[in-house]
Each structure stands twice: as structure tokens, then as C-alpha cells.
Design an enzyme around this catalytic site. Structure first.
Site, mmCIF file in Angstrom:
data_model
loop_
_atom_site.group_PDB
_atom_site.id
_atom_site.type_symbol
_atom_site.label_atom_id
_atom_site.label_comp_id
_atom_site.label_asym_id
_atom_site.label_seq_id
_atom_site.Cartn_x
_atom_site.Cartn_y
_atom_site.Cartn_z
ATOM 1 N N HIS A 208 25.390 -8.960 21.834
ATOM 2 C CA HIS A 208 26.273 -9.888 21.115
ATOM 3 C C HIS A 208 25.921 -9.886 19.638
ATOM 4 O O HIS A 208 24.755 -9.774 19.281
ATOM 5 C CB HIS A 208 26.110 -11.307 21.683
ATOM 6 C CG HIS A 208 27.242 -12.222 21.343
ATOM 7 N ND1 HIS A 208 27.283 -12.924 20.167
ATOM 8 C CD2 HIS A 208 28.387 -12.519 22.010
ATOM 9 C CE1 HIS A 208 28.408 -13.632 20.141
ATOM 10 N NE2 HIS A 208 29.096 -13.397 21.239
ATOM 11 N N ASP B 128 31.101 -12.039 28.843
ATOM 12 C CA ASP B 128 32.058 -11.166 29.510
ATOM 13 C C ASP B 128 31.477 -10.416 30.705
ATOM 14 O O ASP B 128 32.220 -9.831 31.480
ATOM 15 C CB ASP B 128 32.601 -10.129 28.512
ATOM 16 C CG ASP B 128 33.448 -10.781 27.443
ATOM 17 O OD1 ASP B 128 34.170 -11.735 27.779
ATOM 18 O OD2 ASP B 128 33.375 -10.347 26.278
ATOM 19 N N HIS C 121 37.212 -7.861 20.262
ATOM 20 C CA HIS C 121 37.081 -9.314 20.401
ATOM 21 C C HIS C 121 37.275 -9.694 21.874
ATOM 22 O O HIS C 121 36.325 -9.641 22.649
ATOM 23 C CB HIS C 121 38.109 -9.970 19.461
ATOM 24 C CG HIS C 121 37.972 -11.449 19.311
ATOM 25 N ND1 HIS C 121 36.978 -12.181 19.874
ATOM 26 C CD2 HIS C 121 38.740 -12.351 18.630
ATOM 27 C CE1 HIS C 121 37.120 -13.462 19.554
ATOM 28 N NE2 HIS C 121 38.188 -13.588 18.802
HETATM 29 C C1 LIG Z 1 28.906 -7.040 20.831
HETATM 30 C C2 LIG Z 1 28.325 -5.927 19.993
HETATM 31 C C3 LIG Z 1 29.439 -5.259 19.183
HETATM 32 C C4 LIG Z 1 27.254 -6.519 19.081
HETATM 33 O O1 LIG Z 1 26.870 -5.567 18.253
HETATM 34 P P1 LIG Z 1 25.787 -5.770 17.073
HETATM 35 O O2 LIG Z 1 25.278 -7.120 16.962
HETATM 36 O O3 LIG Z 1 26.408 -5.173 15.888
HETATM 37 O O4 LIG Z 1 24.614 -5.012 17.616
HETATM 38 P P2 LIG Z 1 24.259 -3.589 17.141
HETATM 39 O O5 LIG Z 1 25.400 -2.693 17.389
HETATM 40 O O6 LIG Z 1 23.719 -3.669 15.770
HETATM 41 O O7 LIG Z 1 23.125 -3.260 18.172
HETATM 42 C C5 LIG Z 1 21.742 -3.316 17.945
HETATM 43 C C6 LIG Z 1 21.124 -2.229 18.767
HETATM 44 O O8 LIG Z 1 21.342 -2.504 20.161
HETATM 45 C C7 LIG Z 1 22.127 -1.484 20.758
HETATM 46 N N1 LIG Z 1 23.148 -2.127 21.578
HETATM 47 C C8 LIG Z 1 23.852 -3.242 21.282
HETATM 48 N N2 LIG Z 1 24.696 -3.544 22.265
HETATM 49 C C9 LIG Z 1 24.542 -2.587 23.194
HETATM 50 C C10 LIG Z 1 25.164 -2.330 24.417
HETATM 51 N N3 LIG Z 1 26.115 -3.142 24.878
HETATM 52 N N4 LIG Z 1 24.800 -1.253 25.102
HETATM 53 C C11 LIG Z 1 23.841 -0.433 24.646
HETATM 54 N N5 LIG Z 1 23.204 -0.603 23.471
HETATM 55 C C12 LIG Z 1 23.557 -1.677 22.762
HETATM 56 C C13 LIG Z 1 22.796 -0.755 19.610
HETATM 57 O O9 LIG Z 1 23.089 0.573 19.952
HETATM 58 C C14 LIG Z 1 21.757 -0.865 18.525
HETATM 59 O O10 LIG Z 1 20.786 0.104 18.741
HETATM 60 P P3 LIG Z 1 20.097 0.862 17.472
HETATM 61 O O11 LIG Z 1 19.401 -0.233 16.711
HETATM 62 O O12 LIG Z 1 19.175 1.837 18.110
HETATM 63 O O13 LIG Z 1 21.231 1.468 16.706
HETATM 64 C C15 LIG Z 1 27.656 -4.880 20.892
HETATM 65 O O14 LIG Z 1 26.570 -5.457 21.553
HETATM 66 C C16 LIG Z 1 28.633 -4.295 21.884
HETATM 67 O O15 LIG Z 1 29.404 -3.397 21.540
HETATM 68 N N6 LIG Z 1 28.613 -4.761 23.172
HETATM 69 C C17 LIG Z 1 29.506 -4.283 24.182
HETATM 70 C C18 LIG Z 1 30.906 -4.865 24.035
HETATM 71 C C19 LIG Z 1 30.975 -6.311 24.464
HETATM 72 O O16 LIG Z 1 30.459 -6.710 25.498
HETATM 73 N N7 LIG Z 1 31.669 -7.103 23.647
HETATM 74 C C20 LIG Z 1 31.861 -8.517 23.914
HETATM 75 C C21 LIG Z 1 31.031 -9.361 23.021
HETATM 76 S S1 LIG Z 1 31.175 -11.061 23.504
#
Ligand SMILES: CC(C)(COP(=O)(O)OP(=O)(O)OC[C@H]1O[C@@H](n2cnc3c(N)ncnc32)[C@H](O)[C@@H]1OP(=O)(O)O)[C@@H](O)C(=O)NCCC(=O)NCCS
Length: 415
Positions: free
Chosen positions: A297, A352, A258
Site C-alpha cells: 500500500h 483488496d 485505484h
Molecule cells: C499499492 C502499491 C502501488 C503501493 O506502491 P508503493 O507504495 O509505491 O510501493 P513501492 O512500489 O515503492 O514498493 C516498495 C517495494 O516493495 C515492492 N512491492 C510493493 N508492493 C508489492 C507487491 N504487491 N508485490 C510485490 N512487490 C511489491 C516494490 O517492488 C518495491 O520494491 P523495490 O524497493 O525493490 O523496488 C503497490 O504495493 C502495488 O502495486 N500493489 C498491488 C496492487 C494493489 O493491491 N493495489 C491496491 C492498493 S489498496
């Protein structure tokens, strides 16, 4: 207010307006919502609708963030954190008299009891994560708050204002104690954001720095039913007191899924080191299934509007610190490479990605980034907890039991 910062946000807002779908959304009223609602629910309550709200709206497909009807670009350009907090707590923009009364009340509540500072001094402030210290300090401060077991909305709103006022003082004290320095008393002549920077650094910030901090606080104040907001609401809906509810919110925000990504962005940029290392670093990260911090996100599948603003803000303040100027060049390249490579997955910088660089340029050390998030979000936490309290319903989901039901109890000697 700083003209340079506001001009920059105006430009970002104009660019966004040409790219973002601004077709008005159909308006629902509370009466239109017939409970129970049919929804598809995933694990972790994904997709579940737990409440109605007029406080804030996120449309991830369009890249909208709206607080009580006002889009975040307008608020970032024209509002202040004090006015935004009033908007969230009362559901309307204040008149000038209402705003001056509200701001005066915030100033009156800024001081924290000396015993709360003493509690902090007895904790391992230099070693422990500041979010843990914040949790304990807010919990301690709650014991000094009046009416903390009076659960009327009006009384709890007063407690919420006190919490919003106390958070910057507590976080600044944590920052000072971490550096072996004494906390600095609040300066009643400074606004919420400027006073926070003053208590943290010991110097009255210039106009640009104060305004950048103000915008950062505005942009973090509310964001839908995120985990810490929901946590705060769940505790408050038991008719617990607002301090207890907010302490739970802090615990939730502390988790690495988070809050906390903004800290890790800085470590990541340091690891990459130079813009020209970016592509190779990203290919390696992809190979190892490592997510790029600050990108992507759960809700936004368009550009996070807060990320749109923080990027140029980081550019504006980057020349204040040579380290930030260096890391900003790396960040721009990571943004370009990753947004390009993951274009089809709609991965863009989130709030972020650039915010940590902004804080670093303002002289704030990295472990304080998540507490700063809390300094702002306490307005959204309390506003939504109050909104729910006005028509309270205890949160009580169920789990699907997948265990046994008919095992024979065997004495310990036979197991
Ligand atoms: C925020 C987060 C958890 C969202 O996840 P989500 O909506 O569940 O997205 P998913 O994990 O389903 O991602 C969809 C696809 O994009 C990719 N992807 C998503 N965020 C990514 C990232 N930051 N870097 C690389 N690849 C990413 C995933 O690997 C996935 O690929 P696939 O379909 O080949 O498996 C994720 O983007 C993340 O971990 N980001 C980095 C941490 C961060 O900045 N958090 C703060 C959020 S405000």
C-alpha cells in the site's frame, strides 16, 4: 446483528491492539494550521497538503484508520453503514432519533427513476465494465434530483443522502441486467447492506451475510485524500453540483491504479490454482517484476487494519461456496509466502486482498467488486466535498512548463 461476525471482529481488534502503537496523536486545530504550509511535494501532488479535515485519518506507519475520531475496529464491531455514513456527513454519532430519521430518509430515496433503468438497458451492460455503466446511470439520475444547482452545504447534504441511498439500487440493477434479469425494487424493511444484497441476488440474506456486507461497507466508507475523494472535492469546489462531483469520483475510482485491485486478486488466485504452486508462482512474478495484487500500500507501511478484518471474514464465509473455500486456501498461502518473503519491505495484505473472496462468498460476481467499493465510498466522497464546501477554496495547482516559448509560427504548407 450477527454475533458470529461481531465476535470475530472483537478478536481481531484485540489482536491488533496488542500489536499496534495506540499512543494518542497530538491534536491540531484548524487555527494551528498557518497557510501556506511548507511541504515537500512530489509529482502527482505526493506529500502536498490540500485541506484540513475532521472526517477521517489514516496513519500508515501505525496501521490506523479513524473516522471522525472512532477507530475502524470499533465501528466494524458496533456500528452499521447507516450510522457510519451519518458520522461522516455530520461529524458525530447520531442519537437513536437522528439515526432512525436518517435511515428512513435513506429508505425513501432508494428508488431510482424508471428512465434511469431504461438508460441502463440501452447501454451494453453485459459487455461494458459496470463502473462505466454506474458513471452513466448516476449522471442520468442527477438530472432528476431536485436542487442540484443549489450549492449550500445543507442542500448539498440532502443531495448526498439521496446519492448514498441510490447507489446500491443502481449497482444492484447493473448486476441484474448483466445477468439478463429484471432489477428488483428496494425492500423498505431491510437495512442498507441487507437490501443491497436482496436487490442483487433476489434473496433476503441471512443475518451473517447481511452483517458481513455491512462491515464491508463500513470499512470502505472513507480513506483520506485518495484519488477519487480528491477528484470529487476538486469538482465540487468549482461550485458544481454533487451529482457531477460524484460522477467524476466514479471515473477516478474506475482506474486500475485505484479501485479494481480486488477484482484482479481473484483472477490471480485462480491463476495460482493451488496453495503448493504459490512459492514458484511468486518467484516467477518477482523475476518478471509483477506486483502481487492485493499486497502492499502507498500509505500503509504497517498491516492495513481493513485487511486484518477482511482476512478472518473471508474465512468465516468461505464455506458458503466451494470455489471460495478452495481460493481461500490459496490466498492464505499467498499471504504467508509474500508477507514472509517481503517482510523487510513491509508488504502486507491490503483491503483488496481478501475482500473479493468475501463478496464472491456472498454470491457477487467479480466485475461488481469495484462498484461495491463505490456504493460505500460515496459517503466519504460527499462528506469530504461538503466539509470543503463549508469553507470553499477552488483547487488550482500549477505545472512546471518544460516546453518551448519562442517558436516561429509557420504556415501549414511549409511544415
Ligand atoms: C499499492 C502499491 C502501488 C503501493 O506502491 P508503493 O507504495 O509505491 O510501493 P513501492 O512500489 O515503492 O514498493 C516498495 C517495494 O516493495 C515492492 N512491492 C510493493 N508492493 C508489492 C507487491 N504487491 N508485490 C510485490 N512487490 C511489491 C516494490 O517492488 C518495491 O520494491 P523495490 O524497493 O525493490 O523496488 C503497490 O504495493 C502495488 O502495486 N500493489 C498491488 C496492487 C494493489 O493491491 N493495489 C491496491 C492498493 S489498496
Amino acid at each position: 446483528m450477527s454475533q458470529a461476525v461481531n465476535d470475530l471482529i472483537k478478536k481481531v481488534a484485540e489482536e491488533a491492539a496488542s500489536e499496534v502503537d495506540s499512543t494518542p496523536e497530538p491534536k491540531l486545530s484548524v487555527e494551528d494550521v498557518k497557510w501556506p504550509i511548507d511541504v515537500k511535494i512530489g509529482r502527482g501532488l505526493e506529500g502536498a497538503i490540500a485541506a484540513t479535515s475532521k472526517i477521517g485519518y489514516v496513519n500508515g506507519q501505525k496501521g490506523w484508520l479513524v473516522y471522525a475520531g472512532y477507530n475502524c475496529f470499533d465501528l466494524a464491531q458496533h456500528s452499521t453503514y447507516e450510522e457510519t455514513a451519518f458520522l461522516l456527513l455530520y461529524g458525530k454519532l447520531p442519537t437513536s432519533k437522528e439515526l432512525s430519521d436518517f435511515s428512513a430518509k435513506l429508505v425513501r430515496h432508494r428508488s431510482i427513476p424508471e428512465s434511469v433503468v431504461e438508460v441502463m438497458r440501452h447501454l451494453p451492460v453485459k459487455e461494458a465494465h459496470p463502473m462505466g455503466i454506474l458513471r452513466t446511470a448516476v449522471s442520468a439520475a442527477g438530472n432528476f434530483a431536485s436542487d442540484s444547482d443549489n450549492v449550500s452545504v445543507d442542500a448539498e447534504r440532502e443531495v448526498s443522502i439521496q446519492l448514498i441511498a441510490e447507489f446500491p439500487t443502481i449497482v444492484a440493477a447493473i448486476g441484474r441486467i448483466r445477468q439478463g434479469k429484471d432489477p428488483i425494487a428496494p425492500n423498505p424493511d431491510l437495512g442498507h447492506a441487507a437490501n443491497f444484497l436482496y436487490m442483487l441476488t433476489g434473496e433476503v440474506p441471512d443475518e451473517d451475510a447481511a452483517r458481513v456486507m455491512d462491515v464491508a461497507l463500513i470499512l470502505h466508507a472513507d480513506h483520506g485524500m485518495n484519488a477519487s475523494t480528491f477528484t470529487t472535492m476538486v469538482v465540487n469546489a468549482t461550485l458544481s453540483d454533487m451529482y457531477s462531483s460524484v460522477v467524476a469520483g466514479i471515473g477516478s475510482l474506475k482506474g486500475s491504479l485505484h479501485g479494481g485491485a480486488n477484482e484482479r486478486v481473484l483472477y490471480q488466485l485462480e491463476e495460482i490454482g493451488k496453495p503448493e504452486n504459490t512459492l514458484a508462482w511468486f518467484k516467477e512474478a518477482q523475476k518478471n517484476k509483477v506486483k502481487v495484487m492485493g499486497m502492499g500500500h502507498r500509505v500503509y507501511k504497517a498491516y492495513d487494519p481493513r485487511g486484518r478484518i477482511f482476512g478472518p471474514l473471508a474465512g468465516l464465509v468461505s464455506d458458503r461456496d466451494p470455489d471460495v473455500a478452495r481460493l481461500y486456501e490459496v490466498a492464505k498461502e499467498v499471504d504467508r509466502v509474500v508477507s514472509g518473503e517481503l517482510k523487510d519491505k513491509k508488504i502486507y495484505p491490503n483491503v483488496d486482498f481478501y475482500s473479493g473472496l468475501v463478496y464472491k462468498a456472498l454470491g457477487i460476481e467479480t466485475p461488481l467488486f469495484t462498484p461495491i467499493f463505490a456504493v460505500s465510498r460515496v459517503a466519504g466522497w460527499t462528506a469530504r466535498a461538503l466539509e470543503h464546501l463549508a469553507d470553499n477554496r477552488l483547487f488550482r495547482p500549477r505545472a512546471i512548463y518544460t516546453g518551448e516559448t519562442e517558436l516561429d509560427y509557420r504556415p501549414i504548407s511549409e511544415r
